[in-house]
Design a protein around this motif. Structure first.
Motif, PDB file in Angstrom:
ATOM      1  N   GLU A   1     101.984  68.271  -8.652  1.00  0.00           N
ATOM      2  CA  GLU A   1     102.078  69.649  -9.112  1.00  0.00           C
ATOM      3  C   GLU A   1     102.797  69.761 -10.459  1.00  0.00           C
ATOM      4  OE1 GLU A   1     100.823  72.286  -7.752  1.00  0.00           O
ATOM      5  OE2 GLU A   1     100.151  71.529  -5.811  1.00  0.00           O
ATOM      6  N   SER A   2     103.012  68.643 -11.142  1.00  0.00           N
ATOM      7  CA  SER A   2     103.772  68.661 -12.391  1.00  0.00           C
ATOM      8  C   SER A   2     103.192  69.594 -13.461  1.00  0.00           C
ATOM      9  CB  SER A   2     103.921  67.240 -12.947  1.00  0.00           C
ATOM     10  OG  SER A   2     102.662  66.627 -13.132  1.00  0.00           O
ATOM     11  N   PRO A   3     101.864  69.734 -13.591  1.00  0.00           N
ATOM     12  CA  PRO A   3     101.357  70.700 -14.576  1.00  0.00           C
ATOM     13  C   PRO A   3     101.812  72.125 -14.273  1.00  0.00           C
ATOM     14  CG  PRO A   3      99.615  69.184 -13.923  1.00  0.00           C
ATOM     15  CD  PRO A   3     100.760  68.952 -12.980  1.00  0.00           C
ATOM     16  N   ARG A   4     101.803  72.492 -13.003  1.00  0.00           N
ATOM     17  CA  ARG A   4     102.241  73.843 -12.634  1.00  0.00           C
ATOM     18  C   ARG A   4     103.749  74.010 -12.846  1.00  0.00           C
ATOM     19  NH1 ARG A   4     102.897  76.734  -8.378  1.00  0.00           N
ATOM     20  NH2 ARG A   4     103.241  74.914  -7.082  1.00  0.00           N
ATOM     21  N   VAL A   5     104.513  72.968 -12.546  1.00  0.00           N
ATOM     22  CA  VAL A   5     105.966  73.022 -12.737  1.00  0.00           C
ATOM     23  C   VAL A   5     106.285  73.262 -14.207  1.00  0.00           C
ATOM     24  CG1 VAL A   5     108.112  71.717 -12.586  1.00  0.00           C
ATOM     25  CG2 VAL A   5     106.436  71.561 -10.737  1.00  0.00           C
ATOM     26  N   ALA A   6     105.511  72.619 -15.089  1.00  0.00           N
ATOM     27  CA  ALA A   6     105.761  72.740 -16.520  1.00  0.00           C
ATOM     28  C   ALA A   6     105.250  74.051 -17.101  1.00  0.00           C
ATOM     29  CB  ALA A   6     105.114  71.570 -17.254  1.00  0.00           C
ATOM     30  N   CYS A   7     104.171  74.598 -16.527  1.00  0.00           N
ATOM     31  CA  CYS A   7     103.487  75.726 -17.162  1.00  0.00           C
ATOM     32  C   CYS A   7     103.755  77.073 -16.505  1.00  0.00           C
ATOM     33  CB  CYS A   7     101.971  75.484 -17.164  1.00  0.00           C
ATOM     34  SG  CYS A   7     101.482  73.975 -18.020  1.00  0.00           S
ATOM     35  N   GLN A   8     103.907  77.122 -15.195  1.00  0.00           N
ATOM     36  CA  GLN A   8     104.013  78.408 -14.510  1.00  0.00           C
ATOM     37  C   GLN A   8     105.464  78.858 -14.439  1.00  0.00           C
ATOM     38  OE1 GLN A   8     102.142  78.501 -10.657  1.00  0.00           O
ATOM     39  NE2 GLN A   8     103.042  80.472 -10.100  1.00  0.00           N
ATOM     40  N   PRO A   9     105.782  80.032 -14.987  1.00  0.00           N
ATOM     41  CA  PRO A   9     107.157  80.524 -14.954  1.00  0.00           C
ATOM     42  C   PRO A   9     107.683  80.648 -13.525  1.00  0.00           C
ATOM     43  CG  PRO A   9     105.857  81.822 -16.488  1.00  0.00           C
ATOM     44  CD  PRO A   9     104.894  80.937 -15.737  1.00  0.00           C
ATOM     45  N   GLY A  10     108.914  80.224 -13.336  1.00  0.00           N
ATOM     46  CA  GLY A  10     109.558  80.346 -12.032  1.00  0.00           C
ATOM     47  C   GLY A  10     109.439  79.114 -11.170  1.00  0.00           C
ATOM     48  N   VAL A  11     108.399  78.312 -11.371  1.00  0.00           N
ATOM     49  CA  VAL A  11     108.193  77.131 -10.531  1.00  0.00           C
ATOM     50  C   VAL A  11     109.244  76.070 -10.830  1.00  0.00           C
ATOM     51  CG1 VAL A  11     106.589  75.290  -9.900  1.00  0.00           C
ATOM     52  CG2 VAL A  11     105.735  77.601 -10.303  1.00  0.00           C
ATOM     53  N   GLY A  12     109.528  75.865 -12.117  1.00  0.00           N
ATOM     54  CA  GLY A  12     110.538  74.878 -12.476  1.00  0.00           C
ATOM     55  C   GLY A  12     111.907  75.242 -11.923  1.00  0.00           C
ATOM     56  N   ARG A  13     112.244  76.536 -11.971  1.00  0.00           N
ATOM     57  CA  ARG A  13     113.533  76.987 -11.446  1.00  0.00           C
ATOM     58  C   ARG A  13     113.631  76.745  -9.938  1.00  0.00           C
ATOM     59  NH1 ARG A  13     113.149  81.633 -13.077  1.00  0.00           N
ATOM     60  NH2 ARG A  13     112.478  82.746 -11.195  1.00  0.00           N
ATOM     61  N   MET A  14     112.567  77.071  -9.221  1.00  0.00           N
ATOM     62  CA  MET A  14     112.582  76.862  -7.779  1.00  0.00           C
ATOM     63  C   MET A  14     112.613  75.375  -7.439  1.00  0.00           C
ATOM     64  SD  MET A  14     112.868  79.818  -6.600  1.00  0.00           S
ATOM     65  CE  MET A  14     112.852  79.285  -4.883  1.00  0.00           C
ATOM     66  N   SER A  15     111.964  74.554  -8.257  1.00  0.00           N
ATOM     67  CA  SER A  15     112.016  73.110  -8.035  1.00  0.00           C
ATOM     68  C   SER A  15     113.439  72.588  -8.201  1.00  0.00           C
ATOM     69  CB  SER A  15     111.078  72.391  -9.016  1.00  0.00           C
ATOM     70  OG  SER A  15     109.731  72.728  -8.777  1.00  0.00           O
ATOM     71  N   THR A  16     114.161  73.147  -9.171  1.00  0.00           N
ATOM     72  CA  THR A  16     115.555  72.749  -9.381  1.00  0.00           C
ATOM     73  C   THR A  16     116.419  73.150  -8.190  1.00  0.00           C
ATOM     74  OG1 THR A  16     115.315  72.970 -11.778  1.00  0.00           O
ATOM     75  CG2 THR A  16     117.546  72.989 -10.898  1.00  0.00           C
ATOM     76  N   ILE A  17     116.213  74.365  -7.683  1.00  0.00           N
ATOM     77  CA  ILE A  17     116.962  74.828  -6.517  1.00  0.00           C
ATOM     78  C   ILE A  17     116.661  73.954  -5.304  1.00  0.00           C
ATOM     79  CG2 ILE A  17     117.207  76.729  -4.863  1.00  0.00           C
ATOM     80  CD1 ILE A  17     116.708  78.649  -7.202  1.00  0.00           C
ATOM     81  N   LYS A  18     115.393  73.635  -5.134  1.00  0.00           N
ATOM     82  CA  LYS A  18     114.982  72.794  -4.003  1.00  0.00           C
ATOM     83  C   LYS A  18     115.612  71.412  -4.104  1.00  0.00           C
ATOM     84  CE  LYS A  18     110.854  71.059  -1.642  1.00  0.00           C
ATOM     85  NZ  LYS A  18     109.376  71.045  -1.639  1.00  0.00           N
ATOM     86  N   THR A  19     115.643  70.852  -5.306  1.00  0.00           N
ATOM     87  CA  THR A  19     116.254  69.535  -5.494  1.00  0.00           C
ATOM     88  C   THR A  19     117.747  69.577  -5.168  1.00  0.00           C
ATOM     89  OG1 THR A  19     114.644  68.951  -7.201  1.00  0.00           O
ATOM     90  CG2 THR A  19     116.689  67.700  -7.162  1.00  0.00           C
ATOM     91  N   ALA A  20     118.425  70.630  -5.620  1.00  0.00           N
ATOM     92  CA  ALA A  20     119.862  70.763  -5.349  1.00  0.00           C
ATOM     93  C   ALA A  20     120.123  70.878  -3.853  1.00  0.00           C
ATOM     94  CB  ALA A  20     120.419  71.972  -6.090  1.00  0.00           C
ATOM     95  N   LEU A  21     119.315  71.652  -3.148  1.00  0.00           N
ATOM     96  CA  LEU A  21     119.478  71.787  -1.699  1.00  0.00           C
ATOM     97  C   LEU A  21     119.227  70.457  -0.993  1.00  0.00           C
ATOM     98  CD1 LEU A  21     117.714  75.218  -1.053  1.00  0.00           C
ATOM     99  CD2 LEU A  21     120.148  74.721  -0.739  1.00  0.00           C
ATOM    100  N   THR A  22     118.228  69.715  -1.478  1.00  0.00           N
ATOM    101  CA  THR A  22     117.912  68.423  -0.869  1.00  0.00           C
ATOM    102  C   THR A  22     119.064  67.445  -1.047  1.00  0.00           C
ATOM    103  OG1 THR A  22     115.544  68.749  -1.288  1.00  0.00           O
ATOM    104  CG2 THR A  22     116.281  66.506  -0.844  1.00  0.00           C
TER     105      THR A  22
END
Length: 208
Positions: free
Chosen positions: A76-97
């Protein structure tokens, strides 16, 4: 969706489900049941034996979840890079993990210390009494907090993962793409996002 992507999602979801469910059941079931044993010197050994049997399964579940999460991040890396909000949620998810991993690891370390303590008299798995040795009581007090921290963090991961699944719907994806239209987004990245959205569209229609 490719078979590889389906496998990654299954690993991610099943692993997280076992991680969350096992930690919650252990706190309520294993620890709660051990506290009802009449012999106060057997409460801790019984709980320790239960957690020890679950540990290999839990480790496998965590491994499956991490493998699936990393695989999904790559696909999903293209979406993480291009879609607003996805990168932020990925960061939150990584921190929780990372937080859940740290708490799980430290909880297991405390559990091993309690297991090595043998059978001291205790009020419960995480509750000392006036006869409990000081070092054992200290581990128990920490475990009393950590036993709820693991299901809290992994439960938050379930919520974040569900929200990120909503972000994959066609509508949010196209709105994010249009929002980036004037920011210099390259045609190759746009093509990838459009292709992903088009691939998801038939599945969305089929589910109606």
């Amino acid at each position: 969706m490719s078979e590889q992507h389906t496998a990654l999602r299954s690993m991610h979801d099943l692993g997280l489900a076992a991680w969350f469910g096992g930690s919650l059941m252990g706190a309520l079931g294993v620890n709660g049941a051990a506290a009802r044993i009449d012999d106060s010197t057997q409460r801790l050994p019984v709980a320790s034996a239960g957690w020890a049997r679950w540990t290999p399964v839990n480790a496998a579940a965590i491994g499956a979840h991490l493998a699936g999460a990393v695989g999904e991040l790559v696909t999903e890396s293209p979406r993480v890079a291009c879609q607003p909000g996805v990168g932020r949620m990925s960061t939150i998810k990584t921190a929780l993990t990372v937080g859940a991993l740290a708490v799980t690891g430290y909880s297991r370390l405390l559990g091993m210390r309690l297991q090595k303590a043998g059978g001291p008299p205790v009020e419960g798995t995480t509750e000392p009494n006036h006869q409990t040795p000081a070092n054992v009581a200290s581990c128990q007090r920490q475990m009393k907090l950590l036993q709820w921290a693991v299901p809290a963090l992994t439960g938050a991961l379930v919520v974040v993962s569900s929200y990120m699944g909503e972000q994959q719907k066609t509508g949010p994806m196209f709105r994010g793409l249009l929002g980036r239209a004037g920011t210099g987004l390259g045609p190759m990245s746009i093509g990838k996002v459009v292709g992903m959205a088009a691939a998801k569209r038939p599945m969305a229609m089929a589910g109606k």
